[in-house]
Write an enzyme that holds these catalytic residues in place. Structure first.
Site, PDB file in Angstrom:
ATOM      1  N   ASN A 114       0.816  -1.214   0.000  1.00 25.33           N
ATOM      2  CA  ASN A 114       0.000   0.000   0.000  1.00 25.33           C
ATOM      3  C   ASN A 114       0.859   1.277   0.000  1.00 25.33           C
ATOM      4  O   ASN A 114       2.010   1.246  -0.399  1.00 25.33           O
ATOM      5  CB  ASN A 114      -1.046   0.019   1.111  1.00 25.33           C
ATOM      6  CG  ASN A 114      -2.279   0.775   0.648  1.00 25.33           C
ATOM      7  OD1 ASN A 114      -2.287   1.989   0.651  1.00 25.33           O
ATOM      8  ND2 ASN A 114      -3.301   0.071   0.190  1.00 25.33           N
ATOM      9  N   ARG A 115       0.281   2.391   0.421  1.00 24.82           N
ATOM     10  CA  ARG A 115       0.870   3.706   0.079  1.00 24.82           C
ATOM     11  C   ARG A 115       1.743   4.334   1.157  1.00 24.82           C
ATOM     12  O   ARG A 115       1.487   4.161   2.348  1.00 24.82           O
ATOM     13  CB  ARG A 115      -0.261   4.676  -0.262  1.00 24.82           C
ATOM     14  CG  ARG A 115      -0.981   4.313  -1.548  1.00 24.82           C
ATOM     15  CD  ARG A 115      -2.168   5.224  -1.802  1.00 24.82           C
ATOM     16  NE  ARG A 115      -2.790   4.874  -3.082  1.00 24.82           N
ATOM     17  CZ  ARG A 115      -3.571   3.815  -3.262  1.00 24.82           C
ATOM     18  NH1 ARG A 115      -3.851   3.010  -2.260  1.00 24.82           N
ATOM     19  NH2 ARG A 115      -4.085   3.541  -4.456  1.00 24.82           N
TER      20      ARG A 115
ATOM     21  N   HIS B 297       2.841   0.009  -3.125  1.00 19.05           N
ATOM     22  CA  HIS B 297       3.228  -1.403  -3.241  1.00 19.05           C
ATOM     23  C   HIS B 297       4.716  -1.604  -3.576  1.00 19.05           C
ATOM     24  O   HIS B 297       5.058  -2.422  -4.435  1.00 19.05           O
ATOM     25  CB  HIS B 297       2.367  -2.101  -4.292  1.00 19.05           C
ATOM     26  CG  HIS B 297       0.907  -2.204  -3.925  1.00 19.05           C
ATOM     27  ND1 HIS B 297       0.455  -2.281  -2.634  1.00 19.05           N
ATOM     28  CD2 HIS B 297      -0.218  -2.266  -4.704  1.00 19.05           C
ATOM     29  CE1 HIS B 297      -0.868  -2.380  -2.620  1.00 19.05           C
ATOM     30  NE2 HIS B 297      -1.308  -2.359  -3.860  1.00 19.05           N
TER      31      HIS B 297
ATOM     32  N   HIS C 200      -1.593 -10.076  -2.428  1.00 19.31           N
ATOM     33  CA  HIS C 200      -2.538  -9.288  -3.215  1.00 19.31           C
ATOM     34  C   HIS C 200      -3.371 -10.181  -4.137  1.00 19.31           C
ATOM     35  O   HIS C 200      -3.515  -9.900  -5.324  1.00 19.31           O
ATOM     36  CB  HIS C 200      -1.764  -8.231  -4.013  1.00 19.31           C
ATOM     37  CG  HIS C 200      -2.550  -7.018  -4.366  1.00 19.31           C
ATOM     38  ND1 HIS C 200      -3.651  -7.049  -5.181  1.00 19.31           N
ATOM     39  CD2 HIS C 200      -2.402  -5.713  -4.014  1.00 19.31           C
ATOM     40  CE1 HIS C 200      -4.126  -5.827  -5.328  1.00 19.31           C
ATOM     41  NE2 HIS C 200      -3.388  -4.999  -4.623  1.00 19.31           N
TER      42      HIS C 200
ATOM     43  N   TYR D 158      -6.603 -11.668  -5.908  1.00 19.06           N
ATOM     44  CA  TYR D 158      -7.946 -11.207  -6.277  1.00 19.06           C
ATOM     45  C   TYR D 158      -8.856 -12.431  -6.222  1.00 19.06           C
ATOM     46  O   TYR D 158      -8.762 -13.309  -7.081  1.00 19.06           O
ATOM     47  CB  TYR D 158      -7.972 -10.664  -7.704  1.00 19.06           C
ATOM     48  CG  TYR D 158      -7.369  -9.303  -7.907  1.00 19.06           C
ATOM     49  CD1 TYR D 158      -6.002  -9.091  -7.797  1.00 19.06           C
ATOM     50  CD2 TYR D 158      -8.174  -8.219  -8.264  1.00 19.06           C
ATOM     51  CE1 TYR D 158      -5.448  -7.840  -8.018  1.00 19.06           C
ATOM     52  CE2 TYR D 158      -7.626  -6.962  -8.497  1.00 19.06           C
ATOM     53  CZ  TYR D 158      -6.264  -6.778  -8.368  1.00 19.06           C
ATOM     54  OH  TYR D 158      -5.724  -5.539  -8.598  1.00 19.06           O
TER      55      TYR D 158
ATOM     56  N   ASP E 114     -11.731   0.666  -0.992  1.00 18.14           N
ATOM     57  CA  ASP E 114     -10.277   0.575  -1.145  1.00 18.14           C
ATOM     58  C   ASP E 114      -9.665   1.198   0.113  1.00 18.14           C
ATOM     59  O   ASP E 114      -9.014   2.236   0.059  1.00 18.14           O
ATOM     60  CB  ASP E 114      -9.823   1.304  -2.419  1.00 18.14           C
ATOM     61  CG  ASP E 114      -8.388   0.958  -2.808  1.00 18.14           C
ATOM     62  OD1 ASP E 114      -7.724   0.257  -2.028  1.00 18.14           O
ATOM     63  OD2 ASP E 114      -7.947   1.391  -3.891  1.00 18.14           O
TER      64      ASP E 114
ATOM     65  N   GLU F  80      -6.217  -7.684   1.883  1.00 18.06           N
ATOM     66  CA  GLU F  80      -4.771  -7.683   2.117  1.00 18.06           C
ATOM     67  C   GLU F  80      -4.504  -7.415   3.593  1.00 18.06           C
ATOM     68  O   GLU F  80      -4.673  -6.296   4.068  1.00 18.06           O
ATOM     69  CB  GLU F  80      -4.128  -6.598   1.252  1.00 18.06           C
ATOM     70  CG  GLU F  80      -4.430  -6.747  -0.231  1.00 18.06           C
ATOM     71  CD  GLU F  80      -4.409  -5.405  -0.948  1.00 18.06           C
ATOM     72  OE1 GLU F  80      -3.380  -4.734  -0.937  1.00 18.06           O
ATOM     73  OE2 GLU F  80      -5.450  -5.030  -1.521  1.00 18.06           O
TER      74      GLU F  80
HETATM   75  C1  GLA Z   1      -4.445  -1.884  -3.542  1.00 14.77           C
HETATM   76  C2  GLA Z   1      -4.601  -0.431  -3.526  1.00 14.77           C
HETATM   77  C3  GLA Z   1      -5.487  -0.082  -4.631  1.00 14.77           C
HETATM   78  C4  GLA Z   1      -4.958  -0.593  -5.940  1.00 14.77           C
HETATM   79  C5  GLA Z   1      -4.826  -2.016  -5.921  1.00 14.77           C
HETATM   80  C6  GLA Z   1      -4.234  -2.531  -7.197  1.00 14.77           C
HETATM   81  O1  GLA Z   1      -5.564  -2.529  -3.100  1.00 14.77           O
HETATM   82  O2  GLA Z   1      -5.091   0.088  -2.329  1.00 14.77           O
HETATM   83  O3  GLA Z   1      -5.661   1.271  -4.667  1.00 14.77           O
HETATM   84  O4  GLA Z   1      -3.691  -0.082  -6.144  1.00 14.77           O
HETATM   85  O5  GLA Z   1      -4.015  -2.361  -4.821  1.00 14.77           O
HETATM   86  O6  GLA Z   1      -4.746  -1.953  -8.320  1.00 14.77           O
END
Ligand code: GLA
Length: 406
Positions: A134-135, A161, A235, A237, A306, A371
């Site tokens: 994440n950020r 990421h 990560h 899906y 998100d 996640e």
């Molecule tokens: C995470 C981020 C999202 C996006 C996804 C991948 O979940 O929080 O904003 O970047 O990964 O697209």
């Protein structure tokens, strides 16, 4: 050729030893050195064909990266026939097959059939993200008085990421793992001092285990020689229908009374806000689509869900984080973790431009990510649990995904 043959003989011997000992084995050397890819089956002997399937590991070459690094695919199977395919590029779970309520197996994760597609364009399908999942705001943090600058690879604004070439885009070293009741693969990666701007040589290990209790267990470990932020997560899906339709009908419960609200750039404000009375409240099982379109600022910022939820727990205990139920197939996935948070991302950036496995088009919200993690932007948020790993300390977290049907 000689090399390949001796490799086969070594693997054959190992298979025999594994068969004889029937329990956990720690090879003294890696059995599949990076430089010598070879098709190989490391399998416990089964007495007769009519017996229930035994634990099994198959290893085969899965192509190579643009700079010529060989990639291997581990196919794990448990005694109930569940299967997980995991590759050494990105430590990616390529496929995961679990039964529905009728016992029918389907692949419940999004991804591609071929390595090249993962390399060309993947929104982190099935990968391990790191060094920081994440950020991190503006790609900057200060640690022990030094300011570090990381790539701002998320809309030229924030770090996401792990950067331009995160742990999802490197080839990991590998070794098979045998346990009495599970099979797995231990993946390791040395992230060098300065890689993607992060300080310290970080030795990271991620061990995937497919157990006979129908769990996919992930153990994360790391050590460093300089203080560094670290936040590793998976990560994947998930689409419990087997990728038949979007995930809006999946019913989600999160064991969290609070979440971390974000700004427009999805950076937490630092606040821990109660979910009560908002569309972020998943304390009771709720269909993901029930409130995703509500006029609620946080949902607008995320283009859907998100966000990071603050898990109800004491310290680092292993506890229930999330439960997902898919009504048409009956599949249930539960997630337990030692981590304090979970990012629930509802696949908002999927828009039908990706054609994945078996020609399936991944339209809007075709998969969901859960996640387990420390909170986003923790290096800049002193009130969040620390993500700093120091020399002499060991980073250890575990997350378990359990699969059933009802
Ligand atoms: C995470 C981020 C999202 C996006 C996804 C991948 O979940 O929080 O904003 O970047 O990964 O697209």
């Amino acid at each position: 050729m000689v090399k390949v043959r001796s490799q086969f003989i070594r693997l054959g011997l190992v298979a025999v030893i594994v068969g004889l000992s029937g329990c956990e084995m720690k090879p003294m050397h890696r059995m599949t050195p990076r430089a010598e890819p070879s098709a190989a089956a490391v399998q416990k002997p089964v007495a007769t064909e009519s017996q229930a399937p035994a634990l099994k590991i198959d290893v085969k070459p899965f192509g190579e990266t643009e700079d010529g690094q060989p990639v291997r695919l581990y196919s794990l199977r448990n005694a109930n026939g569940l299967k997980a395919d995991i590759m050494t590029y990105g430590a990616i779970v390529v496929s995961l097959r679990t039964p529905d309520r009728k016992g029918h197996m389907d692949d419940i994760v999004l991804g591609y059939d071929k390595l090249d597609d993962y390399i060309k364009n993947s929104p982190y399908f099935g990968a391990i993200v790191g060094r920081y999942g994440n950020r991190i705001a503006k790609g900057k943090f200060t640690l022990d008085g030094t300011e570090y600058t990381l790539a701002t690879n998320n809309n030229n604004l924030n770090h996401l990421h792990g950067g331009v070439k995160g742990f999802d885009k490197v080839v990991w070293n590998d070794e098979p793992v045998w346990k009495a009741d599970a099979v797995g693969v231990k993946l390791s990666y040395l992230s060098k001092d300065g890689e993607e701007g992060y300080p310290g040589n970080l030795k990271a290990t991620v061990t995937y285990l497919l157990t006979n209790k129908n769990e996919l267990r992930i153990d994360y470990e790391a050590t460093t020689d300089k203080a560094t932020p670290i936040n590793l997560t998976h990560h994947g899906y998930f689409n419990l229908t087997g990728g038949e339709r979007d995930i809006l009908g999946h019913v989600l419960a999160l064991n969290a009374d609070k979440f971390t609200p974000v700004d427009e750039g999805l950076i937490p404000t630092g606040e821990l806000a109660p979910v009560k009375g908002t569309p972020m409240d998943f304390t009771k099982p709720t269909a993901i689509g029930a409130r995703i379109g509500n006029a609620y600022e946080q949902l607008k910022f995320g283009g859907g869900y998100d966000h990071n939820w603050v898990l109800n727990k004491r310290g680092r205990e292993m506890s229930l984080a999330a439960r997902v139920y898919e009504p048409t197939t009956g599949r249930v996935m539960e997630i337990h973790t030692t981590e304090p948070g979970i990012q629930f991302y509802s696949g908002n950036f999927l828009d039908g431009t990706i054609t994945g496995k078996e020609g399936k088009v991944y339209k809007h919200r075709w998969g969901l990510c859960l996640e387990t993690q420390h909170f986003p932007d923790s290096p800049n948020k002193p009130n969040f649990p620390s993500t700093i790993l120091r020399p002499g300390e060991k980073y250890e977290t575990t997350t378990i995904y359990s699969f059933s049907a009802k």
